[in-house]
Design a protein around this motif. Structure first.
Motif, PDB file in Angstrom:
ATOM      1  N   UNK A  34       1.238  -1.066   0.194  1.00  0.00           N
ATOM      2  CA  UNK A  34       0.233  -0.128  -0.069  1.00  0.00           C
ATOM      3  C   UNK A  34       0.404   1.248  -0.013  1.00  0.00           C
ATOM      4  N   UNK A  35       0.513   2.664  -0.991  1.00  0.00           N
ATOM      5  CA  UNK A  35       1.399   3.742  -0.775  1.00  0.00           C
ATOM      6  C   UNK A  35       0.529   4.433  -0.453  1.00  0.00           C
ATOM      7  N   UNK A  36       0.798   5.563   0.381  1.00  0.00           N
ATOM      8  CA  UNK A  36      -0.006   6.614  -0.089  1.00  0.00           C
ATOM      9  C   UNK A  36       0.548   7.654   0.029  1.00  0.00           C
ATOM     10  N   UNK A  37       0.187   8.783  -0.949  1.00  0.00           N
ATOM     11  CA  UNK A  37       1.570  10.207  -1.418  1.00  0.00           C
ATOM     12  C   UNK A  37       0.555  11.368  -1.260  1.00  0.00           C
ATOM     13  N   UNK A  38       1.175  12.156  -0.124  1.00  0.00           N
ATOM     14  CA  UNK A  38       0.519  13.523  -0.061  1.00  0.00           C
ATOM     15  C   UNK A  38       1.256  14.321  -0.062  1.00  0.00           C
ATOM     16  N   UNK A  39       1.212  15.555  -0.706  1.00  0.00           N
ATOM     17  CA  UNK A  39       1.661  16.637  -1.250  1.00  0.00           C
ATOM     18  C   UNK A  39       0.294  18.009  -1.292  1.00  0.00           C
ATOM     19  N   UNK A  40       1.086  19.085  -0.016  1.00  0.00           N
ATOM     20  CA  UNK A  40       0.118  20.140   0.642  1.00  0.00           C
ATOM     21  C   UNK A  40       1.238  21.087   0.153  1.00  0.00           C
ATOM     22  N   UNK A  41       0.021  22.665  -0.531  1.00  0.00           N
ATOM     23  CA  UNK A  41       1.267  23.392  -0.094  1.00  0.00           C
ATOM     24  C   UNK A  41      -0.062  25.154   0.549  1.00  0.00           C
ATOM     25  N   UNK A  42       0.716  25.493   1.447  1.00  0.00           N
ATOM     26  CA  UNK A  42      -0.130  26.369   2.213  1.00  0.00           C
ATOM     27  C   UNK A  42       0.270  27.860   2.414  1.00  0.00           C
ATOM     28  N   UNK A  43      -0.269  28.525   1.848  1.00  0.00           N
ATOM     29  CA  UNK A  43      -0.491  29.734   1.912  1.00  0.00           C
ATOM     30  C   UNK A  43      -1.153  30.406   3.243  1.00  0.00           C
ATOM     31  N   UNK A  44       0.025  31.489   3.532  1.00  0.00           N
ATOM     32  CA  UNK A  44      -0.856  32.021   5.093  1.00  0.00           C
ATOM     33  C   UNK A  44      -0.759  33.150   5.013  1.00  0.00           C
ATOM     34  N   UNK A  45      -1.095  33.874   5.122  1.00  0.00           N
ATOM     35  CA  UNK A  45      -1.723  35.948   5.148  1.00  0.00           C
ATOM     36  C   UNK A  45      -2.059  36.480   6.547  1.00  0.00           C
ATOM     37  N   UNK A  46      -1.924  37.417   6.662  1.00  0.00           N
ATOM     38  CA  UNK A  46      -2.654  38.116   7.749  1.00  0.00           C
ATOM     39  C   UNK A  46      -3.140  39.220   7.888  1.00  0.00           C
ATOM     40  N   UNK A  47      -3.513  39.887   8.057  1.00  0.00           N
ATOM     41  CA  UNK A  47      -4.965  40.991   7.469  1.00  0.00           C
ATOM     42  C   UNK A  47      -3.382  42.452   8.168  1.00  0.00           C
ATOM     43  N   UNK A  48      -2.809  42.224   9.434  1.00  0.00           N
ATOM     44  CA  UNK A  48      -1.243  42.920   9.644  1.00  0.00           C
ATOM     45  C   UNK A  48      -0.033  42.915   9.503  1.00  0.00           C
ATOM     46  N   UNK A  96       2.184  42.211   5.515  1.00  0.00           N
ATOM     47  CA  UNK A  96       2.111  42.497   4.159  1.00  0.00           C
ATOM     48  C   UNK A  96       3.167  41.025   3.127  1.00  0.00           C
ATOM     49  N   UNK A  97       3.843  40.201   4.614  1.00  0.00           N
ATOM     50  CA  UNK A  97       4.204  39.158   4.212  1.00  0.00           C
ATOM     51  C   UNK A  97       3.044  37.825   3.955  1.00  0.00           C
ATOM     52  N   UNK A  98       3.522  36.997   2.801  1.00  0.00           N
ATOM     53  CA  UNK A  98       2.772  36.088   2.277  1.00  0.00           C
ATOM     54  C   UNK A  98       3.748  35.128   2.910  1.00  0.00           C
ATOM     55  N   UNK A  99       3.277  33.582   3.344  1.00  0.00           N
ATOM     56  CA  UNK A  99       3.959  32.113   3.858  1.00  0.00           C
ATOM     57  C   UNK A  99       4.224  31.547   2.727  1.00  0.00           C
ATOM     58  N   UNK A 100       4.261  30.524   2.578  1.00  0.00           N
ATOM     59  CA  UNK A 100       4.223  29.453   1.622  1.00  0.00           C
ATOM     60  C   UNK A 100       4.709  28.445   2.314  1.00  0.00           C
ATOM     61  N   UNK A 101       4.519  27.165   2.460  1.00  0.00           N
ATOM     62  CA  UNK A 101       4.953  26.177   3.422  1.00  0.00           C
ATOM     63  C   UNK A 101       4.623  25.072   2.622  1.00  0.00           C
ATOM     64  N   UNK A 102       5.490  23.401   2.208  1.00  0.00           N
ATOM     65  CA  UNK A 102       5.236  23.381   1.412  1.00  0.00           C
ATOM     66  C   UNK A 102       5.424  21.650   2.682  1.00  0.00           C
ATOM     67  N   UNK A 103       3.610  20.618   2.630  1.00  0.00           N
ATOM     68  CA  UNK A 103       4.186  19.472   3.615  1.00  0.00           C
ATOM     69  C   UNK A 103       3.980  18.461   2.182  1.00  0.00           C
ATOM     70  N   UNK A 104       4.865  17.225   2.683  1.00  0.00           N
ATOM     71  CA  UNK A 104       5.540  16.142   1.458  1.00  0.00           C
ATOM     72  C   UNK A 104       5.052  14.818   2.528  1.00  0.00           C
ATOM     73  N   UNK A 105       4.209  14.382   2.177  1.00  0.00           N
ATOM     74  CA  UNK A 105       3.928  13.008   2.985  1.00  0.00           C
ATOM     75  C   UNK A 105       3.807  11.337   2.638  1.00  0.00           C
ATOM     76  N   UNK A 106       4.440  10.898   2.277  1.00  0.00           N
ATOM     77  CA  UNK A 106       4.717   9.995   1.524  1.00  0.00           C
ATOM     78  C   UNK A 106       4.771   8.234   2.579  1.00  0.00           C
ATOM     79  N   UNK A 107       4.030   7.430   2.718  1.00  0.00           N
ATOM     80  CA  UNK A 107       3.645   6.910   3.233  1.00  0.00           C
ATOM     81  C   UNK A 107       3.592   5.184   2.252  1.00  0.00           C
ATOM     82  N   UNK A 108       4.398   4.324   2.655  1.00  0.00           N
ATOM     83  CA  UNK A 108       3.926   2.508   1.970  1.00  0.00           C
ATOM     84  C   UNK A 108       4.266   2.262   3.244  1.00  0.00           C
ATOM     85  N   UNK A 109       3.551   0.281   3.287  1.00  0.00           N
ATOM     86  CA  UNK A 109       3.113  -0.250   3.995  1.00  0.00           C
ATOM     87  C   UNK A 109       2.911  -1.354   3.453  1.00  0.00           C
TER      88      UNK A 109
END
Length: 820
Positions: free
Chosen positions: A401-415, A417-430
């Motif tokens: 069994x192989x599970x692959x998960x890729x997520x891109x997280x965009x983080x902004x705040x009204x207070x 002007x910066x925008x943060x970009x985070x990425x998670x990669x979760x690969x599981x095999x069983x």
């Protein structure tokens, strides 16, 4: 008709019945007992629900009769005389015994029936088998007769079963206990994420589900709350036949599935195929008040979340059962499952100060792609010896069994002007390899010996990566390796003496588990073994009532993310961290049961008590870190002393009229936890959290099925899960209703079904949490909104409600059950 006249007629009928009974009683002593067993001619397997009819040869009217039980056996009382005896089963040729003289109690022995392919094309009128069969030691849920699950998934099936609950996130519990072992065809699921896997398998691929609340030593000791055995469809009827189902719905819920089989005297070919495309929009809110050490308010955060989950899934298998000779068969099955998904999670966090004055809003958008692929090969060899019930089975299952998960997280705040970009990669095999052999030996009349071995070998690798603005975050990036080797042997002995039955079993399991965190070279090895005894006693109070008492010992092993010492990155203020030092939890379970059957009613009740040591508990604590002034809270699993669980439940099957069927289930339980959690906080201060807690809760479910004019079936399902307290908060009650309608068309070869899942859009998880000096919060979570579905079923060479021949049993379905 006047009321008094009605009452008089009822009393007169009762009086007449009593007189007739009194007159017949002396003659009943002269009756003789006729027993025997009905089997399928080729495979020698017993036929359940075969009909035996005794007729007067001079005046061919039925004078007595009955049906066979799960072992194909019948036991019928008749007056001495000469009879024509008919033995019948749908899609089989009639077997007649002419002019049989029966002057004393007689054993007719084994009666073999031969399948008749010509009958498969005939329209047969047959009463529909009830959706829920109640037995003393388990409940069997027949999926094909439930309108609610048409076009649905395994999760939908489980959520309609008495004693079983499925929460909004897909987690399964049995009688309020989430420590449940889920088997598919008698084998542990090879999926990494079992809740997600249950949403991928179409309901149309399932034949039935067995609910076993107190398993014997034959089964894996895993699962303190009991086990659920999901049995997939396998073709059984002679010739070529099958079923095809197309479904569509809103929100997007489209699928195609089918079962097909071809059976001859030498082999049986079968396949299940299914494809679906679904969207499961959901939402959640969490309103939190963060506290100072004196419980005054520090600040507020109100979080709202919207989910859109799109998935495409394929599930298919191919299998062949080869009859090597009259006593030997070899079955091989190949299963392939693949799914892809897109999940958009849009989170808004509105921040307020201590006076609830608005400060700013933070927006986190999580764009997630997932890909899962599962391959499994299973084989079964069955040898039946000359003596009835004497057999040897050898089974193997090999899967990846192989599970692959890729997520891109965009983080902004009204207070900001910066925008943060985070990425998670979760690969599981069983990978999982399973080997098992079982031997069953009848020792004489009413007694049986069993013995067997099972080896379960699992290897799972989780590669988790986190990048913040393109830079690897070493605080989250890690690789966890989990290896489990479990070897088990068991033996059982059962006997029946008159109305009393007993089954004694002893299982021994040896576990060797490795939890290796490769990122930090942190290697952990846990070795433990234990005996797991079981005992079952049954007494038949009458032909229609029985009582039982049973005992078993069970285990729950921690797995997966519960053991990973690295935290995840799903939230920046609520962090989950595993505990590699978790020990297994052990449960001692006692169950007292009673079952009573009437003509239209079956009543089953049980009283149960469980004691679990080293029980798992999720504890929350401050990490010492802050995100924009908000404390980051860590949640981790711990072993917490002892848990006592006691409760009672009852299940009813009632058919007041031919056109109305009712199934009801009620469960009440009390859960008491005793233990303290001591840890050292970020200020190097010892903190003690007391988890002593006593909670009671209950849930009930009722299902009504009515046949309306024009042969339209209408099914209603209503469920209520009562509120429950915990040491750190409470969950509120949840009420939900489902509706379904169906109509047979095309001379009963086709069926149109329409259902509404969660009519009032009320299926939510509602939680209140209070951690002194940390946080007080209120949360609502809805995994899936109300859904409408329409499906069309087409059958060829197969009747709608026919009772197919029971399949050969092996480890997949708990062969060797001793029935007193």
């Amino acid at each position: 008709m006047p009321t008094k006249l009605k009452q008089f007629l009822v009393l007169a009928l009762l009086f007449t019945s009593v007189i007739n009974f009194a007159q017949q009683e002396p003659n009943s002593k002269t009756k003789i007992k006729i027993i025997g067993k009905v089997i399928e001619k080729v495979s020698k397997q017993p036929l359940e629900y075969a009909t035996i009819t005794f007729l007067n040869p001079n005046n061919p009217k039925p004078v007595a009769g009955g049906i066979t039980n799960a072992k194909g056996e019948f036991d019928i009382d008749v007056n001495p005389g000469v009879y024509d005896i008919k033995i019948e089963f749908i899609s089989f040729k009639l077997n007649e015994i002419k002019q049989k003289s029966l002057q004393a109690s007689t054993n007719l022995g084994q009666i073999a029936l031969e399948e008749d392919a010509n009958q498969l094309n005939e329209v047969v009128i047959r009463s529909e088998k009830t959706t829920v069969e109640i037995k003393l030691d388990k409940k069997v849920y027949n999926v094909g007769n439930d309108l609610m699950v048409k076009g649905g998934t395994v999760s939908d099936v489980l959520d309609n079963i008495p004693s079983v609950s499925v929460d909004v996130e897909g987690n399964v519990s049995l009688r309020g206990n989430d420590n449940v072992k889920i088997l598919i065809d008698g084998k542990p699921s090879n999926a990494i994420n079992i809740a997600e896997a249950l949403r991928l398998i179409p309901a149309d691929a399932i034949e039935k589900v067995e609910v076993i609340t107190n398993p014997s030593a034959r089964y894996d000791a895993e699962g303190g709350g009991g086990l659920l055995n999901i049995i997939l469809k396998k073709g059984k009827n002679l010739g070529l036949n099958g079923t095809f189902i197309a479904s569509t719905g809103y929100p997007d819920n489209h699928g195609l599935s089918g079962t097909l089989n071809f059976k001859s005297k030498n082999f049986n070919l079968f396949t299940n195929q299914g494809y679906n495309y679904r969207n499961s929009p959901g939402s959640a809110i969490t309103n939190s008040r963060y506290l100072n050490s004196d419980n005054t308010t520090r600040n507020y955060i109100n979080e709202s979340r919207e989910n859109d989950r799109y998935s495409k899934g394929y599930n298919g298998n191919f299998g062949m059962e080869w009859y090597l000779d009259k006593t030997t068969s070899w079955t091989n099955t190949f299963n392939y499952r693949k799914s892809t998904g897109d999940n958009r999670d849009n989170v808004f966090q509105n921040n307020y100060d201590a006076n609830y004055i608005y400060n700013y809003t933070r927006n986190r958008i999580n764009e997630e792609d997932s890909n899962s692929e599962n391959v499994e090969f299973a084989t079964n060899f069955t040898k039946n010896f000359k003596k009835d019930g004497h057999k040897l089975t050898i089974d193997g299952s090999f899967s990846t069994n192989d599970d692959k998960n890729n997520a891109l997280i965009t983080d902004t705040a009204t207070n900001s002007s910066l925008t943060k970009f985070d990425q998670t990669i979760n690969n599981q095999s069983q990978s999982r390899n399973l080997l098992q052999t079982d031997y069953v030996l009848p020792l004489g009349k009413g007694s049986q010996f069993e013995a067997g071995y099972r080896g379960n070998f699992i290897k799972q690798l989780t590669d988790y990566q986190v990048e913040n603005d393109g830079v690897t975050n070493i605080n989250f990036t890690n690789t966890l390796e989990y290896k489990e080797k479990t070897n088990a042997i068991y033996t059982q002995y059962g006997f029946k003496a008159n109305k009393f039955s007993a089954l004694f079993g002893l299982r021994w399991e040896d576990s060797n588990i490795e939890i290796n965190q490769l990122a930090t070279n942190d290697f952990n090895n846990k070795k433990y073994n234990s005996f797991f005894p079981s005992a079952f006693f049954t007494y038949e109070l009458s032909d229609k009532s029985s009582t039982s008492i049973s005992y078993s010992r069970r285990i729950q092993r921690p797995m997966g993310r519960m053991l990973n010492p690295f935290s995840n990155f799903s939230s920046n203020i609520n962090i989950f961290v595993g505990n590699p030092d978790l020990d297994p939890a052990y449960t001692d379970a006692i169950d007292l049961g009673y079952i009573k059957r009437w003509d239209k009613l079956t009543f089953n009740t049980s009283l149960y008590v469980n004691k679990t040591t080293n029980v798992f508990q999720f504890a929350r604590r401050e990490s010492g870190k802050f995100e924009n002034g908000t404390p980051v809270i860590i949640s981790s699993p711990i072993n917490l002393a002892t848990e006592y669980r006691a409760g009672f439940e009852f299940t009813l099957n009632y058919t007041p009229y031919k056109w109305w069927k009712l199934n009801g289930n009620f469960n009440f339980f009390r859960n008491e936890t005793q233990g303290n959690y001591v840890y050292t906080n970020f200020n190097n201060v010892d903190i003690t959290q007391n988890f002593d807690n006593t909670a009671t809760s209950w849930f009930t479910r009722i299902t009504s099925k009515v046949t309306l004019p024009y042969k339209i079936d209408w099914q209603t399902n209503a469920t209520y899960n009562g509120p429950q307290n915990s040491a750190q908060g409470r969950s509120l009650g949840v009420f939900a209703v489902n509706l379904a309608f169906s109509k047979d068309i095309m001379k009963d070869k086709g069926t149109l079904s329409f259902n509404i899942s969660d009519v009032f859009n009320s299926r939510k998880r509602i939680m209140e949490t209070f951690l002194p000096g940390i946080v007080s919060s209120y949360a609502e979570m809805q995994w899936r909104q109300r859904q409408f579905s329409l499906s069309f079923t087409y059958r060829f060479n197969k009747q709608k409600n026919e009772k197919e021949k029971q399949p050969k049993k092996n480890m997949n379905e708990g062969e060797g059950d001793f029935q007193g």
